[in-house]
Design an enzyme around this catalytic site. Sequence first.
Site, short mmCIF file in Angstrom:
data_model
loop_
_atom_site.label_atom_id
_atom_site.label_comp_id
_atom_site.label_asym_id
_atom_site.label_seq_id
_atom_site.Cartn_x
_atom_site.Cartn_y
_atom_site.Cartn_z
N TYR A 232 -4.56 -10.54 -0.58
CA TYR A 232 -3.22 -10.33 -1.11
C TYR A 232 -2.32 -9.49 -0.21
O TYR A 232 -1.15 -9.30 -0.54
CB TYR A 232 -3.31 -9.63 -2.48
N SER A 233 -2.82 -8.97 0.89
CA SER A 233 -2.01 -8.05 1.67
C SER A 233 -2.45 -8.00 3.13
O SER A 233 -3.57 -8.39 3.47
CB SER A 233 -2.09 -6.64 1.06
N GLY B 36 -5.59 -4.46 9.28
CA GLY B 36 -6.35 -4.92 8.12
C GLY B 36 -5.72 -6.15 7.51
O GLY B 36 -4.52 -6.38 7.63
N ASP C 219 -13.32 -2.10 -6.67
CA ASP C 219 -13.59 -2.75 -5.38
C ASP C 219 -14.07 -1.74 -4.35
O ASP C 219 -13.58 -1.69 -3.22
CB ASP C 219 -12.36 -3.48 -4.86
#
Length: 572
Positions: free
Chosen positions: A129-130, A125, A242
């Site tokens: 931000y990650s 994934g 989200d």
Amino acid sequence: MGCVFGREAATTTTAEAKQAKSSKASSGVVVVGESSVTKSNGVIADDVEKKKNEEANGDKERKSSKGDRRRSTKPNPRLSNPSKHWRGEQVAAGWPSWLSDACGEALNGWVPRKADTFEKIDKIGQGTYSNVYKAKDMLTGKIVALKKVRFDNLEPESVKFMAREILVLRRLDHPNVVKLEGLVTSRMSCSLYLVFQYMDHDLAGLASSPVVKFSESEVKCLMRQLISGLEHCHSRGVLHRDIKGSNLLIDDGGVLKIADFGLATIFDPNHKRPMTSRVVTLWYRAPELLLGATDYGVGIDLWSAGCILAELLAGRPIMPGRTEVEQLHKIYKLCGSPSEDYWKKGKFTHGAIYKPREPYKRSIRETFKDFPPSSLPLIDALLSIEPEDRQTASAALKSEFFTSEPYACEPADLPKYPPSKEIDAKRRDEETRRQRAASKAQGDGARKNRHRDRSNRALPAPEANAELQSNVDRRRLITHANAKSKSEKFPPPHQDGGAMGVPLGASQHIDPTFIPRDMVPSFTSSSFNFSKDEPPTQVQTWSGPLGHPITGVSRKKKDNTKSSKGKRAVVA
């Protein structure tokens, strides 16, 4: 056992003290300071003298963990400054001081893991931000998911944003919410890994697979788990902000878990505070957020859940807008335009800009007329323009959709599928593009009919969170300047009028700009067939003229659109 008497230190010689000590040691008595305490029963020999001393000095006794009674002449640092005590213990345990300052008590009871105790297997994934990796815990042999949180420096804003996810996750404990199992830190760098249970699927990956078609009872099973997880989050004062398919993970046992709390926040309906409206992926964003509302509640998560429900029944996203203007336009055409009272009582920063010139009629029941009848009241409620009309997650679980036949199947009864995630669909699409490019380079100019199915549909990418806008813009500028970078290049939202664009690390199957501007999906019986006698029919997909990747219009009309370049989009 005989009585033991206290003695005055001033009248006792050294020799007498030694003699007394040896005699008491033989009888099982230990001298502690000025007091003698028996080992067998802890009886205090000079209680009378202690009481006199307490009256004279005003000292208080406290009982230690060992059961002894001792006098305290200094303030207890644990009680006078608990935050300092926790911080000291956490730093001593190996936590970086910047993380201890940001997370506080959330780290209590945990020990930081070292990066070399995990072995990365694959990247599963990627977000703004990650990054998320499939990894093996070398200590236990267990397969886990490692989420690496990226932040450029130790600025308070960056650290606070990163720590918020940890604080939120420590509040939650539910079968349908992902559980934080540990943290991997580094004293030398600004890196942090969050350790989670590994899940084989996400809902976006399964829904985009051409071999997956959910039945009505399977949809009920998935939605019941989603709304149950939301009910728990909201009861603990957490807004997810989200909800979308790629953030709904599913394991081999069919258990769905809400994940990725990077944009989540803690809220109190009785003490509201302004919050950013730049949250939730565009296709699942509630109208009040699109209008710039900063005072909202659980309704934004319930709106997203309604979009997911309709998407599972239709076989594709129901409102795939490319910009905020277009997204509002699609919402108005499906859900109707807001009433005059809505505009008056709502404090919308963009209300005057996005208010339609002519009112739209609500058409949910007509558009979804081929959906199971029991689903329509729930979809109608969750997709209400007024946030209050969406009710609560608890009310949704009691709706006719979940209490009528066919009932929701058990998670373990869901079909078994090979591992499928949104990033897998993205990789398949990238491989298809590479093959097309290779064929074109070899001189294969023959036009071929492109077979389009659900695996090639566009997936939305999350817009940047306004709370870290400066950091996101910095990454975008760096990406744009790096000519070798494979990342998509896009302008910041505040520079492109709120256009969706293609954010860094976005997962999507085709560029949303290839979808014609005026395309409005039609949900007929070909989208969802719940007849018991006939198998589900194939989902309709768009096969019209492709838009130019920059202008977004048909290639055939490219030369005729120069005069309209730069005109502002207006909701009709």
